[in-house]
Design a protein around this motif. Structure first.
Motif, PDB file in Angstrom:
ATOM      1  N   PHE A 117       0.818  -1.212   0.000  1.00 57.69           N
ATOM      2  CA  PHE A 117       0.000   0.000   0.000  1.00 57.69           C
ATOM      3  C   PHE A 117       0.856   1.267   0.000  1.00 57.69           C
ATOM      4  N   VAL A 118       2.029   1.219   0.609  1.00 56.52           N
ATOM      5  CA  VAL A 118       2.947   2.363   0.580  1.00 56.52           C
ATOM      6  C   VAL A 118       3.421   2.607  -0.848  1.00 56.52           C
ATOM      7  N   VAL A 178       1.833   1.702  -3.576  1.00 56.08           N
ATOM      8  CA  VAL A 178       0.687   2.194  -4.343  1.00 56.08           C
ATOM      9  C   VAL A 178       0.593   3.712  -4.201  1.00 56.08           C
ATOM     10  N   ALA A 179       0.752   4.179  -2.953  1.00 58.35           N
ATOM     11  CA  ALA A 179       0.689   5.617  -2.685  1.00 58.35           C
ATOM     12  C   ALA A 179       1.845   6.354  -3.378  1.00 58.35           C
ATOM     13  N   LEU A 180       3.041   5.759  -3.347  1.00 56.72           N
ATOM     14  CA  LEU A 180       4.205   6.375  -3.986  1.00 56.72           C
ATOM     15  C   LEU A 180       4.006   6.483  -5.495  1.00 56.72           C
ATOM     16  N   ALA A 181       3.518   5.410  -6.123  1.00 52.47           N
ATOM     17  CA  ALA A 181       3.283   5.419  -7.570  1.00 52.47           C
ATOM     18  C   ALA A 181       2.232   6.457  -7.936  1.00 52.47           C
ATOM     19  N   SER A 182       1.201   6.565  -7.109  1.00 47.90           N
ATOM     20  CA  SER A 182       0.148   7.547  -7.351  1.00 47.90           C
ATOM     21  C   SER A 182       0.700   8.964  -7.252  1.00 47.90           C
ATOM     22  N   TYR A 183       1.544   9.205  -6.249  1.00 49.46           N
ATOM     23  CA  TYR A 183       2.136  10.535  -6.050  1.00 49.46           C
ATOM     24  C   TYR A 183       3.035  10.919  -7.230  1.00 49.46           C
ATOM     25  N   LEU A 184       3.796   9.937  -7.749  1.00 48.60           N
ATOM     26  CA  LEU A 184       4.724  10.191  -8.851  1.00 48.60           C
ATOM     27  C   LEU A 184       4.035  10.159 -10.209  1.00 48.60           C
ATOM     28  N   GLY A 185       2.779   9.713 -10.233  1.00 47.50           N
ATOM     29  CA  GLY A 185       2.053   9.678 -11.499  1.00 47.50           C
ATOM     30  C   GLY A 185       2.510   8.583 -12.433  1.00 47.50           C
ATOM     31  N   VAL A 186       2.969   7.455 -11.885  1.00 45.49           N
ATOM     32  CA  VAL A 186       3.419   6.330 -12.717  1.00 45.49           C
ATOM     33  C   VAL A 186       2.510   5.131 -12.493  1.00 45.49           C
ATOM     34  N   ASP A 222       2.937 -10.589  -5.471  1.00 49.39           N
ATOM     35  CA  ASP A 222       4.219 -11.175  -5.051  1.00 49.39           C
ATOM     36  C   ASP A 222       4.277 -11.277  -3.526  1.00 49.39           C
ATOM     37  N   TYR A 223       3.743 -10.245  -2.851  1.00 54.79           N
ATOM     38  CA  TYR A 223       3.770 -10.246  -1.384  1.00 54.79           C
ATOM     39  C   TYR A 223       2.896 -11.357  -0.814  1.00 54.79           C
ATOM     40  N   LEU A 224       1.758 -11.602  -1.447  1.00 58.46           N
ATOM     41  CA  LEU A 224       0.874 -12.677  -0.996  1.00 58.46           C
ATOM     42  C   LEU A 224       1.533 -14.039  -1.189  1.00 58.46           C
ATOM     43  N   LEU A 225       2.249 -14.189  -2.301  1.00 57.12           N
ATOM     44  CA  LEU A 225       2.911 -15.466  -2.568  1.00 57.12           C
ATOM     45  C   LEU A 225       4.054 -15.718  -1.586  1.00 57.12           C
ATOM     46  N   VAL A 226       4.779 -14.643  -1.234  1.00 58.28           N
ATOM     47  CA  VAL A 226       5.853 -14.781  -0.243  1.00 58.28           C
ATOM     48  C   VAL A 226       5.260 -15.185   1.100  1.00 58.28           C
ATOM     49  N   LEU A 227       4.133 -14.565   1.449  1.00 57.57           N
ATOM     50  CA  LEU A 227       3.482 -14.905   2.715  1.00 57.57           C
ATOM     51  C   LEU A 227       2.989 -16.352   2.706  1.00 57.57           C
ATOM     52  N   LEU A 228       2.532 -16.805   1.560  1.00 53.36           N
ATOM     53  CA  LEU A 228       2.092 -18.202   1.422  1.00 53.36           C
ATOM     54  C   LEU A 228       3.273 -19.149   1.598  1.00 53.36           C
ATOM     55  N   ILE A 229       4.423 -18.804   1.019  1.00 53.45           N
ATOM     56  CA  ILE A 229       5.634 -19.621   1.188  1.00 53.45           C
ATOM     57  C   ILE A 229       6.015 -19.702   2.668  1.00 53.45           C
ATOM     58  N   PHE A 230       5.897 -18.565   3.367  1.00 52.97           N
ATOM     59  CA  PHE A 230       6.228 -18.546   4.798  1.00 52.97           C
ATOM     60  C   PHE A 230       5.309 -19.472   5.591  1.00 52.97           C
TER      61      PHE A 230
END
Length: 443
Positions: free
Chosen positions: A11-12, A14-22, A30-38
């Motif tokens: 979410f951080v 997402v906010a950064l990309a929105s601020y930069l307009g990209v 990817d984060y969900l998959l890493v958490l699943l691996i854990f």
């Protein structure tokens, strides 16, 4: 609450990309998959390392949309320009890096106490992946390296990273064969420069995505130049074109075809390029482009062409200028730089590759709307309309440059790089394999 903390990085960013307009997908799974691996292996040290890798690649995909680069090693080159960033941005970057290390430290602690049903979490991951597949049926293709995931809700940033690093276009920079080809058999801007008798100052502009349209539209676009009392038109014609912008640069600066894009490895064959020829005649040769020098490896081959000086995005980090059609400086902000450079040298060849009329013709770059698409029965929402509006703005800015009395006698050549790509089928199209060219001087 713990799972929200674990996915905080998503979410951080997402906010950064929105601020930069990209571009960036709303959910990077990817984060969900890493958490699943854990959850299956219960190794929190491995999980934190994988989380850090995901954050790094996620951040790179955002960075690449501001500073497009061909090779990852170019990141080290760009580091040397960090001192040119203003102090407030340095503080923000330092705070961001510190926050990242603190986040990863606490993530290690949180994972030690994290517990959730593997079964239900696996369902969540599967549902998100299925939704990401489903969205592909409803979201139009056409994503580019500088617009990663801009229209997607679910996606993998690791997948995006690998996809764009292995694109066929990128691979053209690794070809080992001779990059420089045969000489053009028809006249280009290269020939027009060599025809100028006793020049003192030359402004040579390769204009991004300027195509051949109807005479009426072209008259409208060029009105501020052709009707300027200080501008003496010598020639208005068309040039045959092929390939991408890099092809056009070698066509116009060297009069040569391009076999591939690996100019970085090319050791010879540049001796007859305009900057080399004019340097021997005592000219200060300067190349200017609003994108990062790492894009298309221009930092490596501009000097080979004979440019004594080259200026790119990273040379103007304090301008606080940023445009969106293609990441880089706004052409209108470079106009003052162009004027000053022409004034400060008695004999100068200034080559300027423009930027803001690049696909996707982003209207955030349009500050002076003077082109009426409805007058020419063009759909106001089409990419064709956006291209023409941005072109009209560019030529209007050039018209303001022409009124400078200090630039009297300056030769001006403006030529398109390639036929403008369009996102839709239009009744009014650009002429195939042709771009316009005008030649004149400031009286």
């Amino acid at each position: 609450m713990k799972i929200i903390y674990i996915l905080l990085a998503n979410f951080v960013l997402v906010a950064l990309a929105s601020y930069l307009g990209v571009g960036r997908p709303l959910i990077n799974y990817d984060y969900l998959l890493v958490l699943l691996i854990f959850l299956f292996f219960r190794n929190r040290f491995l999980a934190v390392i994988l989380f850090a890798l995901c954050i790094f690649i996620d951040g790179l995909n955002i960075f690449f949309q501001i500073f497009p680069i061909i090779h990852l090693s170019d990141i080290l080159y760009l580091f040397k320009f960090i001192p040119e960033i203003d102090h407030s941005k340095k503080i923000i970057i330092s705070f961001g890096l510190l926050s990242l290390f603190i986040y990863l430290f606490f993530l290690l602690e949180v994972l030690g106490k994290f517990s959730i049903s593997k079964k239900y979490f696996s369902y969540v991951v599967v549902i998100v992946i299925l939704l990401s597949i489903l969205q592909s049926f409803y979201i139009a293709k056409g994503e580019r390296a500088w617009r990663i995931g801009e229209s997607k809700y679910f996606d993998s940033q690791i997948y995006n990273f690998i996809k764009f690093r292995n694109a066929d276009f990128i691979k053209k920079f690794k070809n080992s064969e001779n990059a420089l080809g045969e000489r053009y058999s028809f006249s280009t801007g290269y020939d027009e420069v060599l025809r100028i008798e006793n020049p003192k100052k030359i402004l040579f502009i390769v204009n991004e995505s300027w195509g051949v349209t109807s005479d009426e539209i072209q008259e409208d676009l060029l009105h501020e130049i052709l009707n300027n009392k200080r501008f003496k038109l010598l020639k208005q014609s068309e040039v045959s074109t092929d390939g991408f912008t890099v092809n056009a640069e070698i066509r116009e600066l060297c009069g040569l075809y391009l076999n591939n894009f690996n100019l970085k490895k090319q050791k010879n064959g540049f001796e007859q390029c305009l900057p080399h020829i004019l340097s021997k005649r005592g000219f200060h040769t300067l190349g200017v482009h609003g994108a990062a020098s790492t894009m298309y490896e221009r930092k490596d081959w501009y000097p080979k062409l004979g440019f004594k000086e080259s200026l790119f995005y990273e040379n103007f980090l304090n301008l606080n200028s940023r445009c969106y059609s293609f990441p880089g400086l706004c052409d209108r902000d470079l106009m003052q730089v162009i004027r000053n450079k022409l004034m400060n040298h008695d004999q100068i060849f200034l080559y300027w590759l423009t930027l803001n009329t690049h696909l996707s013709y982003d209207l955030r770059d349009l500050k002076n709307d003077q082109f009426d698409c409805e007058r020419f029965l063009i759909d106001g929402k089409s990419s064709l309309c956006r291209n023409l509006k941005l072109q009209k703005q560019f030529f209007s800015n050039i018209g303001e440059l022409l009124i400078q009395s200090q630039l009297s006698g300056t030769m001006i050549i403006i030529v398109g790089d390639h036929v403008p790509p369009l996102l839709e089928n239009n009744e009014i199209k650009f002429k195939d394999a042709k771009v316009p060219m005008i030649v004149g001087y400031i009286e």
